[in-house]
Design an enzyme around this catalytic site. Structure first.
Site, PDB file in Angstrom:
ATOM      1  N   LYS A   1       0.822  -1.218   0.000  1.00 34.47           N
ATOM      2  CA  LYS A   1       0.000   0.000   0.000  1.00 34.47           C
ATOM      3  C   LYS A   1       0.858   1.272   0.000  1.00 34.47           C
ATOM      4  O   LYS A   1       0.596   2.194  -0.780  1.00 34.47           O
ATOM      5  CB  LYS A   1      -0.930  -0.034   1.219  1.00 34.47           C
ATOM      6  CG  LYS A   1      -1.797   1.209   1.420  1.00 34.47           C
ATOM      7  CD  LYS A   1      -2.976   0.939   2.322  1.00 34.47           C
ATOM      8  CE  LYS A   1      -2.602   0.185   3.579  1.00 34.47           C
ATOM      9  NZ  LYS A   1      -1.699   0.901   4.481  1.00 34.47           N
TER      10      LYS A   1
ATOM     11  N   THR B   1       3.968   1.530  -0.922  1.00 33.22           N
ATOM     12  CA  THR B   1       4.704   1.549  -2.192  1.00 33.22           C
ATOM     13  C   THR B   1       3.844   2.153  -3.301  1.00 33.22           C
ATOM     14  O   THR B   1       4.318   2.991  -4.086  1.00 33.22           O
ATOM     15  CB  THR B   1       5.124   0.117  -2.578  1.00 33.22           C
ATOM     16  OG1 THR B   1       5.946  -0.422  -1.529  1.00 33.22           O
ATOM     17  CG2 THR B   1       5.894   0.099  -3.882  1.00 33.22           C
TER      18      THR B   1
ATOM     19  N   ARG C   1       2.158   8.698   7.053  1.00 28.14           N
ATOM     20  CA  ARG C   1       2.477   8.623   8.476  1.00 28.14           C
ATOM     21  C   ARG C   1       3.962   8.330   8.670  1.00 28.14           C
ATOM     22  O   ARG C   1       4.634   7.811   7.775  1.00 28.14           O
ATOM     23  CB  ARG C   1       1.669   7.515   9.153  1.00 28.14           C
ATOM     24  CG  ARG C   1       0.178   7.752   9.196  1.00 28.14           C
ATOM     25  CD  ARG C   1      -0.538   6.523   9.707  1.00 28.14           C
ATOM     26  NE  ARG C   1      -0.313   5.381   8.818  1.00 28.14           N
ATOM     27  CZ  ARG C   1      -0.482   4.116   9.169  1.00 28.14           C
ATOM     28  NH1 ARG C   1      -0.880   3.806  10.382  1.00 28.14           N
ATOM     29  NH2 ARG C   1      -0.271   3.156   8.304  1.00 28.14           N
TER      30      ARG C   1
ATOM     31  N   LYS D   1       8.056  -5.602  10.487  1.00 31.52           N
ATOM     32  CA  LYS D   1       8.118  -4.949   9.186  1.00 31.52           C
ATOM     33  C   LYS D   1       9.543  -4.584   8.757  1.00 31.52           C
ATOM     34  O   LYS D   1       9.870  -4.605   7.579  1.00 31.52           O
ATOM     35  CB  LYS D   1       7.249  -3.691   9.189  1.00 31.52           C
ATOM     36  CG  LYS D   1       5.773  -3.980   9.364  1.00 31.52           C
ATOM     37  CD  LYS D   1       4.937  -2.721   9.377  1.00 31.52           C
ATOM     38  CE  LYS D   1       4.822  -2.104   8.001  1.00 31.52           C
ATOM     39  NZ  LYS D   1       3.870  -0.992   7.980  1.00 31.52           N
TER      40      LYS D   1
ATOM     41  N   ALA E   1      -3.566   1.811  12.795  1.00 30.20           N
ATOM     42  CA  ALA E   1      -4.992   1.708  12.489  1.00 30.20           C
ATOM     43  C   ALA E   1      -5.671   0.559  13.211  1.00 30.20           C
ATOM     44  O   ALA E   1      -6.885   0.556  13.347  1.00 30.20           O
ATOM     45  CB  ALA E   1      -5.205   1.565  10.982  1.00 30.20           C
TER      46      ALA E   1
ATOM     47  N   PHE F   1      -3.384  -0.344   7.360  1.00 35.94           N
ATOM     48  CA  PHE F   1      -3.959  -1.677   7.237  1.00 35.94           C
ATOM     49  C   PHE F   1      -5.083  -1.693   6.203  1.00 35.94           C
ATOM     50  O   PHE F   1      -5.073  -0.933   5.246  1.00 35.94           O
ATOM     51  CB  PHE F   1      -4.406  -2.200   8.606  1.00 35.94           C
ATOM     52  CG  PHE F   1      -3.260  -2.453   9.540  1.00 35.94           C
ATOM     53  CD1 PHE F   1      -2.213  -3.289   9.183  1.00 35.94           C
ATOM     54  CD2 PHE F   1      -3.214  -1.851  10.789  1.00 35.94           C
ATOM     55  CE1 PHE F   1      -1.148  -3.529  10.032  1.00 35.94           C
ATOM     56  CE2 PHE F   1      -2.137  -2.080  11.651  1.00 35.94           C
ATOM     57  CZ  PHE F   1      -1.108  -2.922  11.270  1.00 35.94           C
TER      58      PHE F   1
ATOM     59  N   PHE G   1       3.018  -8.774  -9.635  1.00 37.60           N
ATOM     60  CA  PHE G   1       4.097  -9.704  -9.321  1.00 37.60           C
ATOM     61  C   PHE G   1       4.374 -10.552 -10.572  1.00 37.60           C
ATOM     62  O   PHE G   1       3.463 -10.797 -11.379  1.00 37.60           O
ATOM     63  CB  PHE G   1       3.729 -10.611  -8.150  1.00 37.60           C
ATOM     64  CG  PHE G   1       3.864  -9.957  -6.798  1.00 37.60           C
ATOM     65  CD1 PHE G   1       4.854 -10.351  -5.908  1.00 37.60           C
ATOM     66  CD2 PHE G   1       2.996  -8.950  -6.415  1.00 37.60           C
ATOM     67  CE1 PHE G   1       4.973  -9.758  -4.668  1.00 37.60           C
ATOM     68  CE2 PHE G   1       3.108  -8.352  -5.178  1.00 37.60           C
ATOM     69  CZ  PHE G   1       4.103  -8.758  -4.292  1.00 37.60           C
TER      70      PHE G   1
ATOM     71  N   TRP H   1       6.737  -0.689  -7.947  1.00 37.97           N
ATOM     72  CA  TRP H   1       7.869  -1.252  -7.210  1.00 37.97           C
ATOM     73  C   TRP H   1       9.079  -1.393  -8.135  1.00 37.97           C
ATOM     74  O   TRP H   1      10.186  -1.018  -7.799  1.00 37.97           O
ATOM     75  CB  TRP H   1       7.494  -2.624  -6.628  1.00 37.97           C
ATOM     76  CG  TRP H   1       8.574  -3.222  -5.768  1.00 37.97           C
ATOM     77  CD1 TRP H   1       8.695  -3.140  -4.417  1.00 37.97           C
ATOM     78  CD2 TRP H   1       9.690  -3.994  -6.217  1.00 37.97           C
ATOM     79  NE1 TRP H   1       9.825  -3.798  -3.991  1.00 37.97           N
ATOM     80  CE2 TRP H   1      10.448  -4.339  -5.078  1.00 37.97           C
ATOM     81  CE3 TRP H   1      10.121  -4.433  -7.475  1.00 37.97           C
ATOM     82  CZ2 TRP H   1      11.616  -5.098  -5.158  1.00 37.97           C
ATOM     83  CZ3 TRP H   1      11.284  -5.188  -7.555  1.00 37.97           C
ATOM     84  CH2 TRP H   1      12.020  -5.512  -6.403  1.00 37.97           C
TER      85      TRP H   1
END
Length: 567
Positions: free
Chosen positions: A82, A84, A105, A116, A284, A312, A392, A420
């Site tokens: 998200k 990215t 954020r 993460k 969140a 999230f 992907f 990406w």
């Protein structure tokens, strides 16, 4: 980190290696591109700055930009990307010659060292300097932590020095905080020792991103509003059952002094030098999950398009963005980008993580119900949707076509994102879909529920309409707490539901689109300064713990002084 065997092999560099190899512009040059003069910045080294109060005031008469929210399906171990896509979309807008600013954020140290390992985007769609952002940045979180714990210290000192406010030590609700995952601090005893060491009592820690101070900083419209909100914080109840506030403890001035600079939005850049305001960081799943109102409103006066995200899945971040942040700040989002991956949808359809690279239309069809529910939910707010499928290499044309048709059948635009791998160039198709949506579809945004509903009615509305619950059950304690909050006049506030991020339900094991389940409310309390009632469900924790193999094991500084292992 690059998911092994899933991305196109253009580069096998890690995210941090890509970020460290980038040529950053001095932040003054990034600012100059959007009309910010050097005197309007308070620089933190060469590549970071805070916007001055004078600049924020000066641009208030500028035209208002258009607000775009990026959200996602429920997170899975397969990853959704998200942030990215948020960063890549901002870069793509710039590629199309549009004046855009990203509003994000700040990452918390807890998940950076826990699961993460970083939260600055990924691949060629990152905000930089990545190491600074993921670690101490400009010190905002330290200021919030200090203000929170100053209030805790003043509270205990007041009790020690005679307790003129008659605070009932069994009804202290203010918790200390730390920006680190430390489960051993969830429930503690303080005041042990001699008579001068304080009153012995049970105490608790939350992670900094769950502190009410964080929520207040992110929802305050200006410094005056910040101080008024700080004064309203309820820290305890006295022996008559009346609330005791931070204002009663004379804590507001000192707390505000600690937060003075933290209130100013931070300006950094993407790998392609697109401006990004990164400010505030409530989770969140346990808080309201959005960057600061100050940053969002400032960005809307800086640019024609503002791309922000909420944490999230849309059941948490987007719901709270709409029902709490937009309600309080009078924001009008005009489009939503809903992020999904074929891998994550197949995971929701029952495929094991190690098998997600194999074509499986049947599993995709079973798992896409999670995306379907999020589409339905966002439509309830009246905002048009663009579904962004994060590409992907394992995705097949048949699977992509199936998702495209599924979305278009539900009145959603669709675009494949390759940000990406390709940065902004990989997001121009998505950016064009967003621009077309803004041009052709009107947003009729409205919150899900009215202020006048009772707290239990608001909880039931979110549980049934957004999560798909068949009912809500309450512990005896939660019932009493909600009744008390109604009596005390907090019934008109919005609710901030703390819930697992991994499922639409409060059970992390229920994937896909569970229906008819019971949602379990175990506790409720008011964040009177922030302006919402917090509702804890299931076994969600406001102080996370570290996993068995934390990301901290892989983070280091090499012989040349470079940080490694962040991803």
């Amino acid at each position: 980190m690059i998911p092994a065997g899933t991305r196109k092999a253009v580069s096998m560099k890690t995210d941090i290696e890509i970020a460290q190899a980038a040529e950053l512009l001095p932040i003054t040059q990034v600012a100059e591109k959007i009309g910010i003069e050097a005197e309007d910045l308070e620089v933190y080294g060469k590549y970071k700055a805070k916007l001055s109060e004078d600049y924020i005031e000066k641009i208030k008469k500028n035209p208002q930009g258009r607000l775009i929210l990026v959200t996602a399906i429920n997170p899975t171990p397969a990853g959704e990307g998200k942030t990215t896509i948020t960063v890549g979309l901002g870069q793509a807008f710039a590629k199309l010659g549009k004046k855009a600013v990203i509003a994000l954020r700040e990452p918390s140290l807890g998940p950076c060292f826990g699961i993460k390992g970083g939260a600055a985007g990924g691949g060629y769609s990152q905000v930089v300097p990545m190491e600074d952002l993921n670690l101490h940045f400009t010190g905002d979180f330290h200021a919030i932590t200090s203000a929170n714990n100053l209030l805790a210290a003043l509270l205990d000192n007041h009790i020690q020095q005679g307790n003129l406010l008659r605070i009932d030590t069994r009804q202290i609700i203010w918790k200390r905080c730390l920006d680190m995952n430390d489960r051993a601090l969830r429930n503690i005893v303080v005041g042990l020792g001699g008579k001068t060491d304080g009153m012995v009592r049970e105490d608790h820690f939350v992670i900094t991103v769950a502190s009410e101070i964080m929520a207040i900083l992110c929802l305050a419209s200006d410094f005056k509003d910040l101080k008024e909100r700080l004064a309203r914080i309820i820290v305890a109840y006295n022996d008559s059952g009346d609330p005791v506030t931070a204002g009663d403890l004379q804590a507001v001035g000192a707390m505000a002094a600690l937060l003075k600079d933290a209130m100013k939005p931070n300006l950094i850049q993407t790998l392609e030098h697109t401006p990004a305001l990164v400010h505030g960081g409530p989770f969140a799943n346990i808080a309201h999950g959005c960057n600061s109102v100050m940053a969002t409103k400032t960005a809307l006066k800086m640019a024609d398009y503002v791309i922000t995200e909420a944490g999230f899945g849309a059941d948490l971040g987007a719901e709270k963005f709409f029902d709490i942040k937009c309600r309080m700040a009078d924001l009008k989002p005009e489009a939503v980008v809903l992020v999904a991956t074929i891998r994550a949808l197949k995971y929701n359809g029952g495929v094991a993580k190690e098998d997600l690279s194999h074509k499986d239309l049947k599993a995709l069809q079973a798992g896409i119900v999670n995306l379907e529910k999020h589409i339905e939910n966002i439509h309830k707010y009246g905002v048009p949707i663009v579904v962004a499928l994060n590409a992907f290499v394992s995705d097949t044309p048949e699977e992509i076509d199936y998702v495209r048709q599924f979305c278009e059948d539900r009145d959603c635009a669709f675009a494949l994102s390759e940000v990406w791998e390709k940065g902004g160039a990989g997001g121009t198709a998505l950016a064009q879909k967003v621009l077309d949506t803004l041009e052709k579809k009107e947003s009729f945004f409205a919150p899900l529920y009215e202020d006048g509903l009772s707290l239990t009615e608001k909880i039931h509305t979110i549980a049934s309409e957004i999560y798909g619950a068949g009912g809500v059950t309450y512990t005896a304690a939660a019932k009493k707490q909600l009744e008390r909050l109604e009596r005390e006049g907090f019934g008109k506030l919005p609710v901030c539901i703390a819930k697992t991020q991994y499922s639409l339900s409060d059970d992390p094991k229920l994937l896909g689109r569970p229906v008819g389940f019971e949602m379990h409310v175990r506790e409720a309390y008011v964040s009177a300064g922030a302006g919402f009632v917090v509702v804890l469900t299931g076994d969600v924790m406001t102080m996370p713990g570290l996993p068995k193999n934390p990301a901290a094991y892989r983070i280091d500084v090499d012989d040349e002084g470079r940080i490694v292992g962040l991803f």
